[in-house]
Scaffold this motif. Structure first.
Motif, PDB file in Angstrom:
ATOM      1  N   TRP A 123       0.829  -1.208   0.000  1.00  0.00           N
ATOM      2  CA  TRP A 123       0.000   0.000   0.000  1.00  0.00           C
ATOM      3  C   TRP A 123       0.865   1.261   0.000  1.00  0.00           C
ATOM      4  CZ3 TRP A 123      -4.406  -0.661  -1.922  1.00  0.00           C
ATOM      5  CH2 TRP A 123      -5.146  -1.808  -1.670  1.00  0.00           C
ATOM      6  N   GLY A 124       1.988   1.216   0.696  1.00  0.00           N
ATOM      7  CA  GLY A 124       2.904   2.350   0.697  1.00  0.00           C
ATOM      8  C   GLY A 124       3.500   2.609  -0.674  1.00  0.00           C
ATOM      9  N   LEU A 125       3.861   1.535  -1.376  1.00  0.00           N
ATOM     10  CA  LEU A 125       4.401   1.691  -2.725  1.00  0.00           C
ATOM     11  C   LEU A 125       3.353   2.257  -3.685  1.00  0.00           C
ATOM     12  CD1 LEU A 125       6.496  -1.578  -3.041  1.00  0.00           C
ATOM     13  CD2 LEU A 125       7.381   0.768  -3.030  1.00  0.00           C
ATOM     14  N   ILE A 126       2.141   1.769  -3.575  1.00  0.00           N
ATOM     15  CA  ILE A 126       1.067   2.252  -4.449  1.00  0.00           C
ATOM     16  C   ILE A 126       0.763   3.716  -4.151  1.00  0.00           C
ATOM     17  CG2 ILE A 126      -1.385   2.010  -4.996  1.00  0.00           C
ATOM     18  CD1 ILE A 126      -0.950  -1.049  -4.612  1.00  0.00           C
ATOM     19  N   ALA A 127       0.640   4.053  -2.862  1.00  0.00           N
ATOM     20  CA  ALA A 127       0.348   5.443  -2.487  1.00  0.00           C
ATOM     21  C   ALA A 127       1.499   6.365  -2.891  1.00  0.00           C
ATOM     22  CB  ALA A 127       0.104   5.532  -0.979  1.00  0.00           C
ATOM     23  N   GLY A 128       2.726   5.905  -2.707  1.00  0.00           N
ATOM     24  CA  GLY A 128       3.879   6.715  -3.093  1.00  0.00           C
ATOM     25  C   GLY A 128       3.957   6.947  -4.588  1.00  0.00           C
ATOM     26  N   GLY A 129       3.644   5.917  -5.371  1.00  0.00           N
ATOM     27  CA  GLY A 129       3.639   6.065  -6.824  1.00  0.00           C
ATOM     28  C   GLY A 129       2.575   7.036  -7.300  1.00  0.00           C
ATOM     29  N   LEU A 130       1.388   6.907  -6.732  1.00  0.00           N
ATOM     30  CA  LEU A 130       0.309   7.835  -7.097  1.00  0.00           C
ATOM     31  C   LEU A 130       0.647   9.267  -6.692  1.00  0.00           C
ATOM     32  CD1 LEU A 130      -2.874   5.757  -6.181  1.00  0.00           C
ATOM     33  CD2 LEU A 130      -2.064   6.370  -8.464  1.00  0.00           C
TER      34      LEU A 130
ATOM     35  N   ARG B 127       4.342  32.956  -7.952  1.00  0.00           N
ATOM     36  CA  ARG B 127       3.508  31.798  -8.264  1.00  0.00           C
ATOM     37  C   ARG B 127       4.299  30.498  -8.129  1.00  0.00           C
ATOM     38  NH1 ARG B 127      -0.099  31.352 -13.561  1.00  0.00           N
ATOM     39  NH2 ARG B 127      -1.413  32.630 -12.252  1.00  0.00           N
ATOM     40  N   ALA B 128       5.511  30.483  -8.650  1.00  0.00           N
ATOM     41  CA  ALA B 128       6.339  29.282  -8.577  1.00  0.00           C
ATOM     42  C   ALA B 128       6.654  28.934  -7.121  1.00  0.00           C
ATOM     43  CB  ALA B 128       7.624  29.485  -9.369  1.00  0.00           C
ATOM     44  N   THR B 129       6.977  29.929  -6.320  1.00  0.00           N
ATOM     45  CA  THR B 129       7.302  29.700  -4.916  1.00  0.00           C
ATOM     46  C   THR B 129       6.082  29.192  -4.154  1.00  0.00           C
ATOM     47  OG1 THR B 129       8.980  31.438  -4.983  1.00  0.00           O
ATOM     48  CG2 THR B 129       8.181  30.779  -2.816  1.00  0.00           C
ATOM     49  N   MET B 130       4.941  29.801  -4.369  1.00  0.00           N
ATOM     50  CA  MET B 130       3.723  29.399  -3.660  1.00  0.00           C
ATOM     51  C   MET B 130       3.330  27.961  -4.021  1.00  0.00           C
ATOM     52  SD  MET B 130       0.404  31.715  -2.903  1.00  0.00           S
ATOM     53  CE  MET B 130      -0.415  31.652  -4.457  1.00  0.00           C
ATOM     54  N   ASN B 131       3.425  27.614  -5.274  1.00  0.00           N
ATOM     55  CA  ASN B 131       3.066  26.259  -5.695  1.00  0.00           C
ATOM     56  C   ASN B 131       4.084  25.226  -5.213  1.00  0.00           C
ATOM     57  OD1 ASN B 131       0.505  26.176  -7.314  1.00  0.00           O
ATOM     58  ND2 ASN B 131       1.548  27.882  -8.287  1.00  0.00           N
ATOM     59  N   ALA B 132       5.351  25.599  -5.160  1.00  0.00           N
ATOM     60  CA  ALA B 132       6.362  24.693  -4.627  1.00  0.00           C
ATOM     61  C   ALA B 132       6.105  24.434  -3.142  1.00  0.00           C
ATOM     62  CB  ALA B 132       7.755  25.266  -4.835  1.00  0.00           C
ATOM     63  N   MET B 133       5.753  25.473  -2.409  1.00  0.00           N
ATOM     64  CA  MET B 133       5.438  25.309  -0.983  1.00  0.00           C
ATOM     65  C   MET B 133       4.198  24.432  -0.803  1.00  0.00           C
ATOM     66  SD  MET B 133       7.854  26.774   0.532  1.00  0.00           S
ATOM     67  CE  MET B 133       7.416  27.097   2.196  1.00  0.00           C
ATOM     68  N   LEU B 134       3.218  24.590  -1.680  1.00  0.00           N
ATOM     69  CA  LEU B 134       2.018  23.754  -1.624  1.00  0.00           C
ATOM     70  C   LEU B 134       2.377  22.289  -1.843  1.00  0.00           C
ATOM     71  CD1 LEU B 134      -1.079  23.432  -1.520  1.00  0.00           C
ATOM     72  CD2 LEU B 134      -1.087  23.843  -3.988  1.00  0.00           C
ATOM     73  N   ARG B 135       3.245  22.011  -2.816  1.00  0.00           N
ATOM     74  CA  ARG B 135       3.663  20.627  -3.062  1.00  0.00           C
ATOM     75  C   ARG B 135       4.417  20.057  -1.868  1.00  0.00           C
ATOM     76  NH1 ARG B 135       4.572  22.599  -8.047  1.00  0.00           N
ATOM     77  NH2 ARG B 135       6.793  22.904  -7.687  1.00  0.00           N
ATOM     78  N   LEU B 136       5.281  20.859  -1.268  1.00  0.00           N
ATOM     79  CA  LEU B 136       6.010  20.398  -0.087  1.00  0.00           C
ATOM     80  C   LEU B 136       5.063  20.100   1.071  1.00  0.00           C
ATOM     81  CD1 LEU B 136       9.125  22.745  -0.141  1.00  0.00           C
ATOM     82  CD2 LEU B 136       9.093  20.278  -0.464  1.00  0.00           C
ATOM     83  N   LEU B 137       4.066  20.940   1.258  1.00  0.00           N
ATOM     84  CA  LEU B 137       3.080  20.729   2.310  1.00  0.00           C
ATOM     85  C   LEU B 137       2.287  19.447   2.051  1.00  0.00           C
ATOM     86  CD1 LEU B 137       1.614  21.753   4.852  1.00  0.00           C
ATOM     87  CD2 LEU B 137       0.087  23.007   3.326  1.00  0.00           C
ATOM     88  N   LEU B 138       1.906  19.226   0.818  1.00  0.00           N
ATOM     89  CA  LEU B 138       1.178  18.006   0.464  1.00  0.00           C
ATOM     90  C   LEU B 138       2.027  16.756   0.709  1.00  0.00           C
ATOM     91  CD1 LEU B 138      -0.685  19.084  -2.778  1.00  0.00           C
ATOM     92  CD2 LEU B 138      -1.694  18.579  -0.561  1.00  0.00           C
ATOM     93  N   MET B 139       3.317  16.819   0.346  1.00  0.00           N
ATOM     94  CA  MET B 139       4.198  15.686   0.583  1.00  0.00           C
ATOM     95  C   MET B 139       4.330  15.413   2.085  1.00  0.00           C
ATOM     96  SD  MET B 139       7.303  15.660  -2.195  1.00  0.00           S
ATOM     97  CE  MET B 139       8.128  17.008  -1.423  1.00  0.00           C
ATOM     98  N   LEU B 140       4.462  16.478   2.866  1.00  0.00           N
ATOM     99  CA  LEU B 140       4.577  16.328   4.312  1.00  0.00           C
ATOM    100  C   LEU B 140       3.321  15.686   4.891  1.00  0.00           C
ATOM    101  CD1 LEU B 140       6.151  16.888   6.927  1.00  0.00           C
ATOM    102  CD2 LEU B 140       5.002  19.116   6.986  1.00  0.00           C
ATOM    103  N   LEU B 141       2.161  16.158   4.444  1.00  0.00           N
ATOM    104  CA  LEU B 141       0.899  15.587   4.925  1.00  0.00           C
ATOM    105  C   LEU B 141       0.769  14.109   4.540  1.00  0.00           C
ATOM    106  CD1 LEU B 141      -1.587  18.511   4.242  1.00  0.00           C
ATOM    107  CD2 LEU B 141      -0.760  17.702   6.457  1.00  0.00           C
ATOM    108  N   LEU B 142       1.191  13.768   3.329  1.00  0.00           N
ATOM    109  CA  LEU B 142       1.122  12.378   2.897  1.00  0.00           C
ATOM    110  C   LEU B 142       2.055  11.481   3.708  1.00  0.00           C
ATOM    111  CD1 LEU B 142       0.919  12.737  -0.974  1.00  0.00           C
ATOM    112  CD2 LEU B 142      -0.837  11.846   0.542  1.00  0.00           C
ATOM    113  N   MET B 143       3.214  12.001   4.052  1.00  0.00           N
ATOM    114  CA  MET B 143       4.165  11.195   4.815  1.00  0.00           C
ATOM    115  C   MET B 143       3.705  10.997   6.256  1.00  0.00           C
ATOM    116  SD  MET B 143       7.962  12.037   3.426  1.00  0.00           S
ATOM    117  CE  MET B 143       7.929  13.796   3.577  1.00  0.00           C
ATOM    118  N   LEU B 144       3.006  11.983   6.788  1.00  0.00           N
ATOM    119  CA  LEU B 144       2.506  11.839   8.167  1.00  0.00           C
ATOM    120  C   LEU B 144       1.342  10.863   8.198  1.00  0.00           C
ATOM    121  CD1 LEU B 144       2.670  15.514   9.419  1.00  0.00           C
ATOM    122  CD2 LEU B 144       4.209  13.664   9.985  1.00  0.00           C
TER     123      LEU B 144
END
Length: 90
Positions: free
Chosen positions: A38-45, A73-90
């Motif tokens: 499940w971790g591999l599938i979630a990580g791939g998605l 715009r680039a900075t804000m979207n990069a921060m959004l992606r980082l936040l999403l990755m952090l939330l997914l890892m938690l």
């Protein structure tokens, strides 16, 4: 999205899927727990979705003519992606 970017997103997504399938087979051979699968599938998605978001953001940012709004715009979207990755890892 431009045709060349769509092609690139498709190729990278295919690479992620193939690599994920290879890891899933390896995990099955090593008889790992189902959590690994499940971790591999979630990580791939997540990788595919974050890459698509990055491609869309890059295309929109490049279409902006002014440097300062493009940087914001680039900075804000990069921060959004980082936040999403952090939330997914938690």
């Amino acid at each position: 999205m431009r045709a060349e970017i769509k092609r690139l997103v498709g190729e990278v997504s295919l690479g992620i899927v193939l690599y994920d399938v290879l890891l899933l087979i390896l995990a099955a051979v090593l008889r790992m727990k189902s959590d690994v699968f499940w971790g591999l599938i979630a990580g791939g998605l997540a990788a595919i979705l974050l890459f698509v978001h990055m491609a869309m953001t890059s295309e929109r940012t490049l279409d902006l003519k002014a440097e300062e709004p493009a940087r914001k715009r680039a900075t804000m979207n990069a921060m959004l992606r980082l936040l999403l990755m952090l939330l997914l890892m938690l």
